[in-house]
Design a protein around this motif. Structure first.
Motif, PDB file in Angstrom:
ATOM      1  N   TYR A 196       0.842  -1.203   0.000  1.00 36.25           N
ATOM      2  CA  TYR A 196       0.000   0.000   0.000  1.00 36.25           C
ATOM      3  C   TYR A 196       0.875   1.250   0.000  1.00 36.25           C
ATOM      4  N   LYS A 197       1.877   1.268   0.862  1.00 41.26           N
ATOM      5  CA  LYS A 197       2.786   2.421   0.929  1.00 41.26           C
ATOM      6  C   LYS A 197       3.602   2.539  -0.352  1.00 41.26           C
ATOM      7  N   LEU A 198       4.003   1.409  -0.897  1.00 37.10           N
ATOM      8  CA  LEU A 198       4.792   1.410  -2.130  1.00 37.10           C
ATOM      9  C   LEU A 198       3.968   1.987  -3.288  1.00 37.10           C
ATOM     10  N   ALA A 199       2.697   1.607  -3.357  1.00 34.15           N
ATOM     11  CA  ALA A 199       1.829   2.125  -4.412  1.00 34.15           C
ATOM     12  C   ALA A 199       1.635   3.626  -4.287  1.00 34.15           C
ATOM     13  N   LEU A 200       1.501   4.098  -3.065  1.00 33.39           N
ATOM     14  CA  LEU A 200       1.384   5.541  -2.858  1.00 33.39           C
ATOM     15  C   LEU A 200       2.651   6.263  -3.300  1.00 33.39           C
ATOM     16  N   ASP A 201       3.814   5.709  -2.946  1.00 37.32           N
ATOM     17  CA  ASP A 201       5.082   6.314  -3.344  1.00 37.32           C
ATOM     18  C   ASP A 201       5.229   6.359  -4.861  1.00 37.32           C
ATOM     19  N   THR A 211      -8.485   0.945  -0.432  1.00 30.60           N
ATOM     20  CA  THR A 211      -8.317  -0.150   0.520  1.00 30.60           C
ATOM     21  C   THR A 211      -9.660  -0.841   0.764  1.00 30.60           C
ATOM     22  N   VAL A 212      -9.600  -2.174   0.875  1.00 32.71           N
ATOM     23  CA  VAL A 212     -10.757  -2.991   1.211  1.00 32.71           C
ATOM     24  C   VAL A 212     -10.395  -3.727   2.488  1.00 32.71           C
ATOM     25  N   THR A 213     -11.063  -3.383   3.600  1.00 35.91           N
ATOM     26  CA  THR A 213     -10.661  -3.930   4.888  1.00 35.91           C
ATOM     27  C   THR A 213     -11.797  -3.848   5.898  1.00 35.91           C
ATOM     28  N   HIS A 214     -11.662  -4.635   6.937  1.00 42.39           N
ATOM     29  CA  HIS A 214     -12.607  -4.601   8.049  1.00 42.39           C
ATOM     30  C   HIS A 214     -12.136  -3.655   9.145  1.00 42.39           C
ATOM     31  N   GLY A 215     -10.843  -3.320   9.136  1.00 41.05           N
ATOM     32  CA  GLY A 215     -10.330  -2.428  10.169  1.00 41.05           C
ATOM     33  C   GLY A 215      -8.814  -2.505  10.269  1.00 41.05           C
ATOM     34  N   GLY A 216      -8.294  -2.368  11.491  1.00 44.33           N
ATOM     35  CA  GLY A 216      -6.869  -2.533  11.729  1.00 44.33           C
ATOM     36  C   GLY A 216      -6.016  -1.376  11.241  1.00 44.33           C
ATOM     37  N   LYS A 232      -6.764   2.492   9.501  1.00 43.19           N
ATOM     38  CA  LYS A 232      -6.303   3.693  10.193  1.00 43.19           C
ATOM     39  C   LYS A 232      -5.362   4.500   9.311  1.00 43.19           C
ATOM     40  N   LEU A 233      -4.450   3.812   8.633  1.00 44.77           N
ATOM     41  CA  LEU A 233      -3.507   4.474   7.746  1.00 44.77           C
ATOM     42  C   LEU A 233      -4.238   5.157   6.598  1.00 44.77           C
ATOM     43  N   SER A 234      -5.231   4.481   6.035  1.00 45.39           N
ATOM     44  CA  SER A 234      -6.006   5.056   4.930  1.00 45.39           C
ATOM     45  C   SER A 234      -6.757   6.299   5.372  1.00 45.39           C
ATOM     46  N   GLU A 235      -7.294   6.262   6.579  1.00 37.22           N
ATOM     47  CA  GLU A 235      -8.009   7.427   7.098  1.00 37.22           C
ATOM     48  C   GLU A 235      -7.054   8.596   7.319  1.00 37.22           C
ATOM     49  N   GLU A 236      -5.867   8.303   7.816  1.00 36.91           N
ATOM     50  CA  GLU A 236      -4.891   9.368   8.062  1.00 36.91           C
ATOM     51  C   GLU A 236      -4.397   9.996   6.765  1.00 36.91           C
ATOM     52  N   ILE A 237      -4.144   9.159   5.753  1.00 41.48           N
ATOM     53  CA  ILE A 237      -3.610   9.647   4.480  1.00 41.48           C
ATOM     54  C   ILE A 237      -4.714  10.213   3.596  1.00 41.48           C
ATOM     55  N   GLY A 238      -5.917   9.663   3.740  1.00 42.06           N
ATOM     56  CA  GLY A 238      -7.046  10.156   2.963  1.00 42.06           C
ATOM     57  C   GLY A 238      -7.338   9.372   1.701  1.00 42.06           C
ATOM     58  N   THR A 239      -6.862   8.132   1.632  1.00 44.82           N
ATOM     59  CA  THR A 239      -7.189   7.294   0.478  1.00 44.82           C
ATOM     60  C   THR A 239      -8.546   6.629   0.705  1.00 44.82           C
ATOM     61  N   PRO A 240      -9.306   6.375  -0.363  1.00 44.63           N
ATOM     62  CA  PRO A 240     -10.653   5.804  -0.224  1.00 44.63           C
ATOM     63  C   PRO A 240     -10.643   4.430   0.444  1.00 44.63           C
ATOM     64  N   ILE A 241     -11.682   4.177   1.231  1.00 42.74           N
ATOM     65  CA  ILE A 241     -11.853   2.895   1.913  1.00 42.74           C
ATOM     66  C   ILE A 241     -13.206   2.320   1.530  1.00 42.74           C
ATOM     67  N   VAL A 242     -13.207   1.049   1.130  1.00 43.73           N
ATOM     68  CA  VAL A 242     -14.463   0.325   0.964  1.00 43.73           C
ATOM     69  C   VAL A 242     -14.520  -0.684   2.108  1.00 43.73           C
TER      70      VAL A 242
END
Length: 247
Positions: free
Chosen positions: A90-95, A102-107, A111-121
């Motif tokens: 994920y970080k590599l793709a952003l770089d 991101t597709v996730t239940h949490g974790g 949290k990283l997606s929310e901080e960076i501002g990338t979309p979450i499904v």
């Protein structure tokens, strides 16, 4: 586990209604995940090989291939959100400047997606074992691929839901096909074969036998097996200990 497996069709139906946050079309969709979180991407990479103008790739590496570009949508999949390899990619793709979902239940991934501002499904519903979230991953990834320029997967999957519910009742019956297959496999090492567009399904069945039944199982693909493994099925004196399953 029985409850989670029985929830597959309902999970799929709900996942198809997910907001994907995809706002443009892409030439490539790269789905990154490990283990059970990767199987949805692998299923679409196989099944859409001949029919989609958008190429779908299932990525389980720790580096991006050279062909990725601004027309590549990167989808990071991790049910738990704690998968080290997926977070690393994920970080590599952003770089690399890729659009990332991101597709996730949490974790940590959420949290990283929310901080960076990338979309979450988000994967909704009650907590479950990651390998049981296959309905969510298929539904969400199908919607993402469609919105990214792929074929009308939502409609296709919605049309399948009534049949899937019928199959579910058959599978859960104590004299149904699942029980008959289980009895045939008892005492043997299963080797699951799938056609090229079903290879990921064969892997899925193999993985379920490994994780749920706690037995050794293998998978392969036809017609490739005709050029090597078929010789073993004819000549190996231990072949009677194995049971081929063709899907």
């Amino acid at each position: 586990m029985s409850r989670e497996i029985s929830g597959f069709t309902d999970d799929l139906a709900e996942a198809l209604e997910s907001e994907t946050h995809v706002r443009r079309r892409y030439k490539h969709v790269m789905v990154c995940g490990m283990g059970a979180s990767a199987i949805g991407g692998a299923i679409f990479a196989d099944s859409m090989y001949y029919s989609s103008k958008v190429s779908v790739d299932s990525c389980k590496t720790m580096a991006l291939p050279e062909w990725v570009d601004k027309d590549t949508l990167f989808v990071a999949c991790s049910y738990s959100g704690e998968t080290y390899e997926t977070i690393f990619m994920y970080k590599l793709a952003l770089d690399a400047g890729l659009d990332v979902i991101t597709v996730t239940h949490g974790g940590k991934l959420r949290k990283l997606s929310e901080e960076i501002g990338t979309p979450i499904v988000p994967i909704k519903g009650k907590d479950m074992q990651p390998r049981s979230a296959i309905g969510w991953f298929i539904g969400i990834l199908g919607a993402i691929i469609e919105d990214a320029g792929g074929p009308g997967i939502r409609h296709q999957l919605r049309m399948m839901l009534p049949r899937l519910r019928e199959y579910q009742r058959e599978i859960e019956s104590e004299d149904g096909i699942a029980w008959r297959i289980a009895k045939d496999l008892e005492g043997h090492v299963p080797v699951v074969y799938g056609a090229p567009d079903m290879e990921a399904i064969a892997v899925r069945m193999k993985n379920q036998l490994n994780e749920n039944s706690k037995i050794i199982a293998f998978s392969g693909v036809v017609p490739e097996f005709n050029h090597n493994e078929v010789v073993g099925w004819y000549d190996d004196p231990y072949r009677t200990k194995f049971m081929p399953v063709v899907i």
